[in-house]
Scaffold this motif. Structure first.
Motif, PDB file in Angstrom:
ATOM      1  N   ILE A  15     -86.765 -18.236 -14.262  1.00 27.83           N
ATOM      2  CA  ILE A  15     -87.222 -16.968 -14.837  1.00 27.83           C
ATOM      3  C   ILE A  15     -87.186 -17.103 -16.351  1.00 27.83           C
ATOM      4  O   ILE A  15     -86.128 -17.254 -16.958  1.00 27.83           O
ATOM      5  CB  ILE A  15     -86.357 -15.790 -14.373  1.00 27.83           C
ATOM      6  CG1 ILE A  15     -86.346 -15.736 -12.844  1.00 27.83           C
ATOM      7  CG2 ILE A  15     -86.897 -14.484 -14.956  1.00 27.83           C
ATOM      8  CD1 ILE A  15     -85.418 -14.685 -12.271  1.00 27.83           C
ATOM      9  N   GLU A  16     -88.381 -17.094 -16.913  1.00 29.64           N
ATOM     10  CA  GLU A  16     -88.500 -17.302 -18.344  1.00 29.64           C
ATOM     11  C   GLU A  16     -88.302 -15.966 -19.055  1.00 29.64           C
ATOM     12  O   GLU A  16     -88.818 -14.951 -18.621  1.00 29.64           O
ATOM     13  CB  GLU A  16     -89.910 -17.857 -18.608  1.00 29.64           C
ATOM     14  CG  GLU A  16     -90.060 -18.489 -19.948  1.00 29.64           C
ATOM     15  CD  GLU A  16     -91.418 -19.198 -20.092  1.00 29.64           C
ATOM     16  OE1 GLU A  16     -91.973 -19.694 -19.090  1.00 29.64           O
ATOM     17  OE2 GLU A  16     -91.911 -19.241 -21.227  1.00 29.64           O
ATOM     18  N   HIS A  17     -87.595 -15.976 -20.137  1.00 28.59           N
ATOM     19  CA  HIS A  17     -87.260 -14.733 -20.839  1.00 28.59           C
ATOM     20  C   HIS A  17     -86.575 -13.751 -19.912  1.00 28.59           C
ATOM     21  O   HIS A  17     -86.953 -12.577 -19.830  1.00 28.59           O
ATOM     22  CB  HIS A  17     -88.505 -14.087 -21.453  1.00 28.59           C
ATOM     23  CG  HIS A  17     -88.926 -14.737 -22.741  1.00 28.59           C
ATOM     24  ND1 HIS A  17     -88.143 -14.706 -23.870  1.00 28.59           N
ATOM     25  CD2 HIS A  17     -90.016 -15.458 -23.048  1.00 28.59           C
ATOM     26  CE1 HIS A  17     -88.755 -15.372 -24.827  1.00 28.59           C
ATOM     27  NE2 HIS A  17     -89.883 -15.851 -24.360  1.00 28.59           N
ATOM     28  N   ALA A  18     -85.558 -14.262 -19.258  1.00 29.05           N
ATOM     29  CA  ALA A  18     -84.830 -13.409 -18.300  1.00 29.05           C
ATOM     30  C   ALA A  18     -84.280 -12.168 -18.980  1.00 29.05           C
ATOM     31  O   ALA A  18     -84.090 -11.136 -18.339  1.00 29.05           O
ATOM     32  CB  ALA A  18     -83.699 -14.207 -17.665  1.00 29.05           C
ATOM     33  N   GLU A  19     -84.048 -12.264 -20.284  1.00 30.36           N
ATOM     34  CA  GLU A  19     -83.459 -11.106 -20.986  1.00 30.36           C
ATOM     35  C   GLU A  19     -84.414  -9.918 -21.018  1.00 30.36           C
ATOM     36  O   GLU A  19     -84.011  -8.806 -21.321  1.00 30.36           O
ATOM     37  CB  GLU A  19     -83.032 -11.508 -22.406  1.00 30.36           C
ATOM     38  CG  GLU A  19     -84.142 -11.614 -23.445  1.00 30.36           C
ATOM     39  CD  GLU A  19     -84.952 -12.919 -23.355  1.00 30.36           C
ATOM     40  OE1 GLU A  19     -84.623 -13.761 -22.506  1.00 30.36           O
ATOM     41  OE2 GLU A  19     -85.905 -13.083 -24.144  1.00 30.36           O
ATOM     42  N   ARG A  22     -76.671  -9.804 -22.166  1.00 32.49           N
ATOM     43  CA  ARG A  22     -75.635 -10.775 -21.819  1.00 32.49           C
ATOM     44  C   ARG A  22     -74.873 -10.299 -20.581  1.00 32.49           C
ATOM     45  O   ARG A  22     -74.643 -11.070 -19.648  1.00 32.49           O
ATOM     46  CB  ARG A  22     -74.662 -10.960 -22.992  1.00 32.49           C
ATOM     47  CG  ARG A  22     -73.542 -11.939 -22.718  1.00 32.49           C
ATOM     48  CD  ARG A  22     -72.616 -12.075 -23.913  1.00 32.49           C
ATOM     49  NE  ARG A  22     -73.339 -12.476 -25.113  1.00 32.49           N
ATOM     50  CZ  ARG A  22     -73.721 -13.720 -25.381  1.00 32.49           C
ATOM     51  NH1 ARG A  22     -73.407 -14.694 -24.546  1.00 32.49           N
ATOM     52  NH2 ARG A  22     -74.394 -14.000 -26.468  1.00 32.49           N
ATOM     53  N   ALA A  23     -74.531  -9.018 -20.573  1.00 32.00           N
ATOM     54  CA  ALA A  23     -73.795  -8.474 -19.429  1.00 32.00           C
ATOM     55  C   ALA A  23     -74.620  -8.628 -18.147  1.00 32.00           C
ATOM     56  O   ALA A  23     -74.109  -8.992 -17.097  1.00 32.00           O
ATOM     57  CB  ALA A  23     -73.455  -7.003 -19.676  1.00 32.00           C
ATOM     58  N   ARG A  24     -75.914  -8.378 -18.245  1.00 32.75           N
ATOM     59  CA  ARG A  24     -76.785  -8.503 -17.080  1.00 32.75           C
ATOM     60  C   ARG A  24     -76.768  -9.907 -16.500  1.00 32.75           C
ATOM     61  O   ARG A  24     -76.584 -10.105 -15.307  1.00 32.75           O
ATOM     62  CB  ARG A  24     -78.228  -8.216 -17.488  1.00 32.75           C
ATOM     63  CG  ARG A  24     -78.591  -6.793 -17.534  1.00 32.75           C
ATOM     64  CD  ARG A  24     -80.108  -6.711 -17.496  1.00 32.75           C
ATOM     65  NE  ARG A  24     -80.539  -5.493 -18.125  1.00 32.75           N
ATOM     66  CZ  ARG A  24     -81.392  -5.432 -19.136  1.00 32.75           C
ATOM     67  NH1 ARG A  24     -81.934  -6.533 -19.622  1.00 32.75           N
ATOM     68  NH2 ARG A  24     -81.712  -4.286 -19.648  1.00 32.75           N
ATOM     69  N   LEU A  25     -76.982 -10.890 -17.375  1.00 30.79           N
ATOM     70  CA  LEU A  25     -77.043 -12.271 -16.888  1.00 30.79           C
ATOM     71  C   LEU A  25     -75.687 -12.676 -16.312  1.00 30.79           C
ATOM     72  O   LEU A  25     -75.608 -13.404 -15.320  1.00 30.79           O
ATOM     73  CB  LEU A  25     -77.474 -13.218 -18.009  1.00 30.79           C
ATOM     74  CG  LEU A  25     -78.849 -12.919 -18.629  1.00 30.79           C
ATOM     75  CD1 LEU A  25     -79.278 -14.033 -19.572  1.00 30.79           C
ATOM     76  CD2 LEU A  25     -79.927 -12.695 -17.576  1.00 30.79           C
TER      77      LEU A  25
END
Ligand code: ADP
Ligand code: MG
Length: 699
Positions: free
Chosen positions: A564-568, A604-607
């Motif tokens: 997943i590219e640009h997961a942020e 960051r928390a999501r990942l």
């Protein structure tokens, strides 16, 4: 009809003091009421912060970088050196302990001289700062004489605004709106009001708009809780009334002894999980009962909802009626078709697929067969509920991946037959609190356990500047037979840009891996999408670059890598859905979350959460926590009740109480008839729960 008592609250906001036509337009925009904001909308626009002007220190003791209200003597005017100068107009003020410079940029000199006459005592309120060794106050919020001081709210509410709308104008409108509040009866049952230590509705609004201390506007405080509870109570009453109404619409019992379902089960290469068996039993009981089924089948990606739906359909077909399953995309409809067909045919069921791009002749044949009752199971996209589609006798409508559809579409399908039972399947694990609010009108079966034999997915977050390592790794993996999805960034608002990004990535990968790379996106023709999907499924292509069209439901057991590219840029729930595309077979799967550094705190928390867990329910709860109720369901969808005062992250725990209270009230009086229910009826009107109100009016 709305009680006349409430009329003042539903009068146009333009009737409020200080609100002329221009301000009214701004209010419409701010309050999201294109048809015209009303007094109630102004009342429900609660302050989100306060300015606390209670501190009245001597200058020497005043805190830096905080708001202070100072009693001062005006000592000196320091205008800019000449008329063209951009320097500010400064005013030196003092008390017996020190002095402060008031700073006015682009000032109206006359106003300053008039408001701050030399030698006089004045009160100024604003934020004190230290600048270049001096205490200063840039643009005091208030410059007051003794009379104005007496009128100063010690704690001032701060409202969300829109460009052109000034705080004082809105504050004045809010005060005007408060003054219009009629005396309203108490609708909360005594014991709950006590338990919540709830002020009255009017007192709660007054506390919000006239806070005496900053805590008064806290949404989790007494006033905030009271208002949220009112809204939740109205919501639960409405949902329960609509549901009761749906139930009274005649249902039909589908009589079967489960012969066909048993045949399908026997043809399965696996055994049902305990959760699947339980869900099917619940559905079966609904189908057999003469009441109408309204059931939500909730299950994480890969939990095996499809087969449960097929078994339910078999029961209905056995009782002599037809069934339909609506999927959100053609790819998904086709995938359901491919997977269901062998099983359905093993049980002698006639199954077809109807999409938006069937040839006319073919389509006409299909439609005729459906109308003649020669088809048992119709799969398709929204094409299924177009007007030209008629069933001989539709008994069960299954709606897959519900959050893509609005309530209206669900109902359109259900209206294709008489007493159609409805099964809604959703892969978005919806937190319990939200199930109750959004689907309070439905019963819920949950697939809480996944089919056995799944290996956990190895999830890693990798900065984008290590792209070449990632590509090299994928090269090694596909050389040893793996297949990979590569999802390209989501570009807000523009499918075209999504597509461009995917195409660009596909080109770059093709330059390395040649024809092993394929691409799929929302702008492709349906047939081309299917073809690409099939090539990938058969293993002719190894890397499938995609936009989020693959998000929902597509199943290729051999795919073991998800990039997943640009997961942020993705939401947590969406990342979870995407990752769920792998880890379906027995092999070990990997999910690579490529992010652009540096990551913000929430990203960051999501990942981090994704790396920690694959439990969709936990992820959904965390998602809710991270962003508030916002978009858990892709919100803003038609039919999802929006809340104006309640916040499910804060008030979710009130929901059960509200539900119990609503239930008790409706048990006493299903239509909320009689004088003793007048307060609750008022509440429904107040919160404009139209569906329920219409039922009240229907008698
Ligand atoms: P969902 O729609 O809930 O995401 P699917 O219905 O697509 O999940 O099922 C995911 C995969 O799991 C499919 O390949 C399906 O054949 C398989 N599957 C379903 N139920 C079972 C089971 N009880 N045991 C093993 N595999 C199963
Ligand atoms: Mg599915």
């Amino acid at each position: 009809m709305r009680p006349a008592l409430l009329d003042p609250l539903f009068a146009p906001a333009a009737t409020l003091p200080g609100v002329g036509p221009k301000i009214a337009k701004l209010l419409d925009r701010l309050l999201d009421r294109p048809a015209g904001a009303r007094v109630i909308d102004v009342l429900f626009h609660l302050p989100y912060a306060t300015l606390d002007r209670r501190a009245r220190p001597k200058i020497r003791d005043a805190q830096r970088d905080a708001i202070a209200t100072l009693e001062v003597r005006v000592a000196e005017h320091r205008p800019p050196p000449n008329a063209r100068s951009k320097a500010p107009f400064k005013v030196l003020v003092e008390d017996e302990t020190g002095d402060v410079e008031l700073v006015f940029f682009l000032a109206n000199h006359d106003w300053i001289r008039k408001q701050l006459p030399l030698g006089e005592t004045r009160w100024v309120s604003g934020k004190l700062e230290m600048w270049d060794g001096h205490l200063q106050m840039v643009h005091p919020d208030r410059v007051m004489d003794a009379a104005a001081l007496a009128n100063m709210p010690a704690v001032e509410p701060v409202y969300g605004l829109t460009e052109g709308l000034f705080p004082r104008v809105l504050a004045k409108a809010a005060q005007g709106a408060l003054a219009r509040l009629p005396r309203l009866p108490e609708w909360i049952a005594d014991k709950n009001a006590q338990r919540l230590r709830a002020p009255t509705f009017a007192a709660a609004l007054a506390a919000m708009h006239n806070p005496q201390q900053p805590g008064d506007i806290d949404p989790a405080g007494p006033a905030g809780t009271r208002l949220a509870y009112d809204e939740l109570l109205a919501n639960q009453l409405a949902l329960l009334m609509v549901r009761a109404r749906m139930r009274t619409l005649a249902g039909r019992s589908n009589i079967s002894d489960g012969r066909l379902a048993a045949k399908i089960e026997a043809a399965l290469p696996f055994r049902l999980t305990g959760a699947q068996a339980r869900a099917f039993a619940e559905i079966r009981a609904d189908l057999a009962s003469p009441k109408r089924m309204l059931r939500l089948l909730q299950g994480d990606v890969g939990s095996g909802k499809t087969i449960v739906a097929l078994l339910a359909m078999a029961d209905v077909v056995e009782s002599g009626r037809q069934t339909a399953l609506m999927a959100p995309t053609e790819i998904l409809a086709r995938q359901h078709f491919e997977r269901m067909r062998p099983l359905a045919e093993a049980a002698g069921l006639r199954i077809i697929i109807l999409t938006g791009r069937d040839k006319t002749s073919e389509r006409n044949r299909t439609l005729a067969a459906l109308a003649a009752g020669e088809i048992d199971i119709a799969l398709g996209t929204h094409a299924l509920f177009q007007e030209s589609v008629a069933f001989r006798d539709l008994g069960l409508a299954v709606v897959d991946e519900q959050h893509r559809f609005g309530v209206r579409q669900r109902l359109a399908l259900a209206s294709k037959g008489e007493a159609v039972d409805l099964l809604v399947m959703t892969a978005t694990p919806i937190p319990r609190t939200l199930v109750l609010t959004y689907f309070g009108d439905m019963d819920v079966s949950a697939l809480t356990e996944k089919p056995p034999g799944r290996t956990p997915i190895d999830t890693r977050a990798i900065p984008l500047d290590r792209l070449s390592d990632v590509i090299a790794g994928i090269g090694r993996a596909i050389a040893s037979g793996a297949r990979a999805y590569w999802v390209c960034p989501l570009v807000e608002e523009s499918e075209e840009l999504d597509v461009a990004a995917a195409q660009e990535r596909a080109e770059a990968l093709r330059a390395i891996f040649g024809t092993a790379v394929d691409v799929i996106h929302g702008r492709m023709k349906g047939a081309d999408k299917d073809a690409a999907m099939e090539r990938f499924q058969r293993g002719e292509t190894k890397i499938l670059v995609a936009t989020t069209v693959i998000e929902v439901g597509v199943d290729v057991a051999e795919a073991t890598i998800m990039v997943i590219e640009h997961a942020e840029r993705f939401g947590l729930a969406q990342l979870h859905q995407l990752r769920g595309r792998v880890g379906r077979g027995a092999g070990r799967s990997t999910c690579l979350l490529l992010y652009k550094a540096p990551l913000g705190e929430v990203s960051r928390a999501r990942l981090e959460i994704l790396r920690e867990t694959e439990d969709g329910f936990r992820i959904a709860e965390e998602d809710l926590r991270l962003r508030g109720e916002g978009e858990v369901l892709g919100a803003r969808q038609a039919g999802a009740p929006g809340f104006r005062l309640a916040r499910l992250d804060l008030h979710g725990q009130l929901l059960t109480l509200a539900r119990d209270e609503a239930q008790a009230a409706l048990e006493r009086s299903p239509r909320l008839a009689g004088d003793e229910n007048r307060p609750l009826r008022t509440l429904l009107y107040l919160f404009e729960r139209d569906e329920a109100v219409r039922l009240l009016e229907a008698g």
